[in-house]
Design an enzyme around this catalytic site. Structure first.
Site, PDB file in Angstrom:
ATOM      1  N   GLU A 292       0.879  -0.781  -0.110  1.00  0.00           N
ATOM      2  CA  GLU A 292       0.493   0.163   0.014  1.00  0.00           C
ATOM      3  C   GLU A 292       0.811   1.112  -0.301  1.00  0.00           C
ATOM      4  OE1 GLU A 292      -2.829   0.916   3.230  1.00  0.00           O
ATOM      5  OE2 GLU A 292      -3.595   2.674   1.866  1.00  0.00           O
TER       6      GLU A 292
ATOM      7  N   ASP B  22      -1.466  -4.723   3.013  1.00  0.00           N
ATOM      8  CA  ASP B  22      -2.057  -3.499   3.538  1.00  0.00           C
ATOM      9  C   ASP B  22      -1.683  -3.970   5.073  1.00  0.00           C
ATOM     10  OD1 ASP B  22      -3.211  -1.391   4.106  1.00  0.00           O
ATOM     11  OD2 ASP B  22      -4.545  -1.604   3.230  1.00  0.00           O
TER      12      ASP B  22
ATOM     13  N   THR C  78      -6.936   2.355   8.631  1.00  0.00           N
ATOM     14  CA  THR C  78      -6.499   3.339   8.694  1.00  0.00           C
ATOM     15  C   THR C  78      -6.944   4.347   9.447  1.00  0.00           C
ATOM     16  OG1 THR C  78      -4.643   3.236   6.725  1.00  0.00           O
ATOM     17  CG2 THR C  78      -4.282   5.054   8.158  1.00  0.00           C
TER      18      THR C  78
ATOM     19  N   ASP D 171      -6.659  -4.106   0.358  1.00  0.00           N
ATOM     20  CA  ASP D 171      -7.311  -4.080   0.928  1.00  0.00           C
ATOM     21  C   ASP D 171      -8.300  -5.542   0.454  1.00  0.00           C
ATOM     22  OD1 ASP D 171      -7.644  -1.372   0.826  1.00  0.00           O
ATOM     23  OD2 ASP D 171      -8.953  -0.828  -0.629  1.00  0.00           O
TER      24      ASP D 171
ATOM     25  N   ILE E 180      -1.619  -1.912   7.594  1.00  0.00           N
ATOM     26  CA  ILE E 180      -2.612  -1.326   8.939  1.00  0.00           C
ATOM     27  C   ILE E 180      -3.879  -0.820   7.486  1.00  0.00           C
ATOM     28  CG2 ILE E 180      -3.338  -0.207   9.965  1.00  0.00           C
ATOM     29  CD1 ILE E 180      -1.184   1.014  10.509  1.00  0.00           C
ATOM     30  N   ASP E 181      -5.127  -2.261   7.513  1.00  0.00           N
ATOM     31  CA  ASP E 181      -6.471  -1.444   6.920  1.00  0.00           C
ATOM     32  C   ASP E 181      -7.470  -1.719   8.183  1.00  0.00           C
ATOM     33  OD1 ASP E 181      -8.444  -2.033   4.755  1.00  0.00           O
ATOM     34  OD2 ASP E 181      -8.419  -4.353   5.292  1.00  0.00           O
TER      35      ASP E 181
HETATM   36  C1  IPD Z   1      -9.516   1.323   3.874  1.00  0.00           C
HETATM   37  C2  IPD Z   1     -11.006   0.585   4.802  1.00  0.00           C
HETATM   38  C3  IPD Z   1     -12.135   1.040   4.183  1.00  0.00           C
HETATM   39  C4  IPD Z   1     -12.695   0.749   3.129  1.00  0.00           C
HETATM   40  C5  IPD Z   1     -12.317   1.657   1.891  1.00  0.00           C
HETATM   41  C6  IPD Z   1     -10.238   1.112   2.095  1.00  0.00           C
HETATM   42  P1  IPD Z   1      -7.475   1.710   4.481  1.00  0.00           P
HETATM   43  O1  IPD Z   1      -8.414   0.870   4.140  1.00  0.00           O
HETATM   44  O2  IPD Z   1     -10.830  -0.996   4.105  1.00  0.00           O
HETATM   45  O3  IPD Z   1     -12.854   0.373   5.037  1.00  0.00           O
HETATM   46  O4  IPD Z   1     -13.664   1.658   2.996  1.00  0.00           O
HETATM   47  O5  IPD Z   1     -12.459   1.943   0.486  1.00  0.00           O
HETATM   48  O6  IPD Z   1      -9.044   2.132   1.882  1.00  0.00           O
HETATM   49  O7  IPD Z   1      -7.854   2.688   3.690  1.00  0.00           O
HETATM   50  O8  IPD Z   1      -7.727   1.757   6.054  1.00  0.00           O
HETATM   51  O9  IPD Z   1      -6.014   1.232   4.404  1.00  0.00           O
HETATM   52 CA    CA Z   2      -6.725  -0.485   3.213  1.00  0.00          CA
END
Ligand code: IPD
Ligand code: CA
Length: 263
Positions: free
Chosen positions: A70, A87, A92, A215, A89-90
């Protein structure tokens, strides 16, 4: 207890190592909430640190594999067939706000197909893993998608497009139709965990568009190995490429897909 494959041992080891620092960082973030500027610089540093640890650990074990990260983007490996999709930290936004619902997500692609996945929430210590043909597990317990057959009983997860992201009007129309048809909708904020929750039968389905490969790479194989069904929202077969995902148990897929695509 299930015996882990050498590959899964490598993946879980890397995730555990990155998670130790991430958990400490999350503790700090909770303290930083009150400052006016907020903890966003601190979180970016934590994100990069976790990604570096994962990359180092996985490279130690599989030196020739490439990466899609990412933060760091594409890093070609000597072995063109294998690529880690990560990823660090998914979720974030959750992490930043001190909400303990985020995950490290690691997928392994071979010849364009995801063959292994791991989604780990360091706060709850829930480690979801799957390998192609070997099933999906949560902390060594085998996972199955839910058995619900009726949308009126179903809890469906989704991702709501926010500031600067996605088309809000069309999404609201779709949401309106789904909310009228199901038992409940959840927006938990971590796509990889949404997919893991479908695999675990906690949610009966999940849809979102506008996602990135990191993701969902790990989550896709979790759902499939737990007996679920994953397509794009319009039924297409390449969610990883399009960023559009609809994951459910096999029984609910057709009905939910119909509602999502009515206009
Ligand atoms: C997000 C999360 C979120 C989703 C977003 C993503 P991030 O990833 O997975 O649930 O709705 O589309 O971008 O930015 O927290 O790594
Ligand atoms: Ca993510």
């Amino acid at each position: 207890m299930t015996l882990r494959s050498p590959l899964m041992t490598v993946m879980t080891g890397a995730a555990q190592k990155a998670a130790r620092a991430l958990k400490r960082d999350f503790g700090e973030v909770e303290q930083l909430q009150v400052s006016r500027k907020g903890p966003s610089d601190f979180v970016s540093a934590a994100d990069l640190r976790a990604e570096r640890t994962l990359r180092q650990e996985l490279t130690k074990a599989r030196p020739k594999f490439g990466f899609l990260l990412e933060e760091g983007g594409e890093i070609k490996g000597e072995d063109p067939r294998h690529r880690w999709i990560i990823d660090p930290i998914d979720g974030t936004t959750n992490f930043l706000h001190g909400i303990p619902h985020f995950a490290i997500s690691i997928g392994l692609e071979m010849d364009g197909e995801i063959i292994a996945g791991l989604v780990f929430n360091p706060v709850t210590d829930e480690m979801f893993v799957a390998e192609k043909g070997k099933g999906a597990f949560l902390n060594d317990h085998r996972l199955r998608v839910s058995a619900r057959t009726d949308l009126t009983d179903a809890v469906i997860a989704t991702g709501i497009p926010h500031h600067g992201r996605g088309e809000h009007g069309p999404y609201l129309k779709v949401l309106g139709r789904v909310m009228a048809a199901v038992a409940g909708i959840r927006r938990m904020g971590t796509a990889s965990l949404d997919l893991a929750y479908v695999a675990a039968g906690r949610c009966d389905g999940y849809w979102e568009t506008g996602l990135q490969p990191w993701d969902m790479a790990a989550g896709l194989i979790l759902v499939r190995e737990a007996g679920g069904f994953v397509t794009e929202v319009d039924g297409g077969k390449t969610p990883l490429a399009s960023g559009s995902v609809l994951a459910t148990n096999a029984k609910l897929h057709k009905g939910l897909q119909g509602i999502l695509n009515q206009d």
